[in-house]
Design an enzyme around this catalytic site. Structure first.
Site, PDB file in Angstrom:
ATOM      1  N   LYS A  84       0.825  -1.216   0.000  1.00  0.00           N
ATOM      2  CA  LYS A  84       0.000   0.000   0.000  1.00  0.00           C
ATOM      3  C   LYS A  84       0.860   1.268   0.000  1.00  0.00           C
ATOM      4  CE  LYS A  84      -2.163  -0.844   3.854  1.00  0.00           C
ATOM      5  NZ  LYS A  84      -1.674  -2.168   4.279  1.00  0.00           N
ATOM      6  N   ARG A  90      -9.561   1.492   8.948  1.00  0.00           N
ATOM      7  CA  ARG A  90      -9.271   0.074   9.143  1.00  0.00           C
ATOM      8  C   ARG A  90     -10.308  -0.617   9.995  1.00  0.00           C
ATOM      9  NH1 ARG A  90      -3.144  -1.544   9.112  1.00  0.00           N
ATOM     10  NH2 ARG A  90      -2.325   0.442   8.532  1.00  0.00           N
ATOM     11  N   ARG A 109      11.889  -2.223  10.985  1.00  0.00           N
ATOM     12  CA  ARG A 109      10.600  -1.837  11.575  1.00  0.00           C
ATOM     13  C   ARG A 109      10.265  -2.795  12.699  1.00  0.00           C
ATOM     14  NH1 ARG A 109       5.511  -0.223   7.795  1.00  0.00           N
ATOM     15  NH2 ARG A 109       4.398  -1.361   9.419  1.00  0.00           N
ATOM     16  N   ARG A 119      -0.899  -9.124  13.031  1.00  0.00           N
ATOM     17  CA  ARG A 119      -1.451  -8.045  12.196  1.00  0.00           C
ATOM     18  C   ARG A 119      -2.370  -8.610  11.109  1.00  0.00           C
ATOM     19  NH1 ARG A 119       4.003  -5.879  10.701  1.00  0.00           N
ATOM     20  NH2 ARG A 119       3.024  -4.498   9.190  1.00  0.00           N
ATOM     21  N   ARG A 161      11.263  -7.073   4.930  1.00  0.00           N
ATOM     22  CA  ARG A 161      11.250  -5.630   5.216  1.00  0.00           C
ATOM     23  C   ARG A 161      11.747  -5.372   6.640  1.00  0.00           C
ATOM     24  NH1 ARG A 161       5.672  -2.391   4.742  1.00  0.00           N
ATOM     25  NH2 ARG A 161       5.287  -3.259   6.813  1.00  0.00           N
TER      26      ARG A 161
END
Ligand code: ADP
Length: 198
Positions: A24, A99, A144, A155, A138
């Site tokens: 996204k 969300r 992160r 998640r 990632r």
């Protein structure tokens, strides 16, 4: 017809939605640039606040690190403030918001207040196992703190429970443009732009 400045792209109030790791953020930046819209990412705003050590950042981090959503009241107020900034007056691309169904209602309220409506919802369709692999990578590359395998699984569950139902809501309004998110970044980008101009 008057010569509207953005006549070539009548869709000016857009959402991009999809599971964590769907791409996204990457696509939002490109679409926003192509359509000359601000890309507004709630995840980025939260991370900026974490980085600056603000009170909002400290609050958000406690949820993000567990893979949970930040409470709706906090997120809704933050988005309302952001949409009140001048650059969002003529359109925006929201990434990562809404969300939850509560956030959908809050956004509807913000738009109604301004006499505006959403124009389209871009849905990035991806394979969930592939997404886990992308996110683990990632996490290794960008550090992160919410990109660990355990948090990623959480998640994805939270997405399935709380966010996937939004697709039906927006489909019911005829807004959803579904795009295959498994192709290359350039191909996905082209598919989104094509879907928006249909
Ligand atoms: P991803 O889509 O990969 O999960 P984001 O950067 O969009 O990444 O979001 C990271 C985290 O920020 C989420 O897991 C959540 O904790 C928080 N967050 C972002 N957007 C929202 C939102 N609209 N409502 C609640 N929490 C959010």
């Amino acid at each position: 017809m008057t010569d509207a400045p953005h006549a070539a792209h009548p869709d000016r109030r857009l959402l991009i939605i999809g599971p964590p790791g769907a791409g996204k953020g990457t696509q939002a930046a490109r679409i926003a640039e192509a359509l000359d819209l601000p890309a507004i990412s709630t995840g980025d705003i939260f991370r900026a606040n974490v980085g600056e050590g603000t009170e909002l950042g400290r609050l958000a981090q406690s949820y993000m690190d567990k893979g949970e959503y930040v409470p709706d009241s906090v997120t809704n107020d933050m988005v309302a403030a952001r949409l009140s900034e001048a650059d969002a007056a003529d359109g925006f691309l929201l990434d990562g918001y809404p969300r939850t169904l509560d956030q959908v209602a809050a956004l509807d309220g913000m738009l109604t207040e301004r006499g505006r409506e959403l124009d389209a919802v871009i849905l990035l369709d991806v394979d969930l196992e592939e997404v886990v692999a992308r996110l683990v990578q990632r996490g290794a590359e960008q550090g992160r703190s919410d990109d660990t395998e355990e948090t990623i699984r959480r998640r994805l569950d939270v997405y399935a429970e709380q966010t996937a139902p939004l697709v039906d809501v927006y489909s019911g309004r005829g807004l959803v443009r579904r795009v295959d998110g498994m192709a290359s970044i350039d191909e996905v980008n082209a598919a989104i732009l094509a879907a928006l101009s249909r």
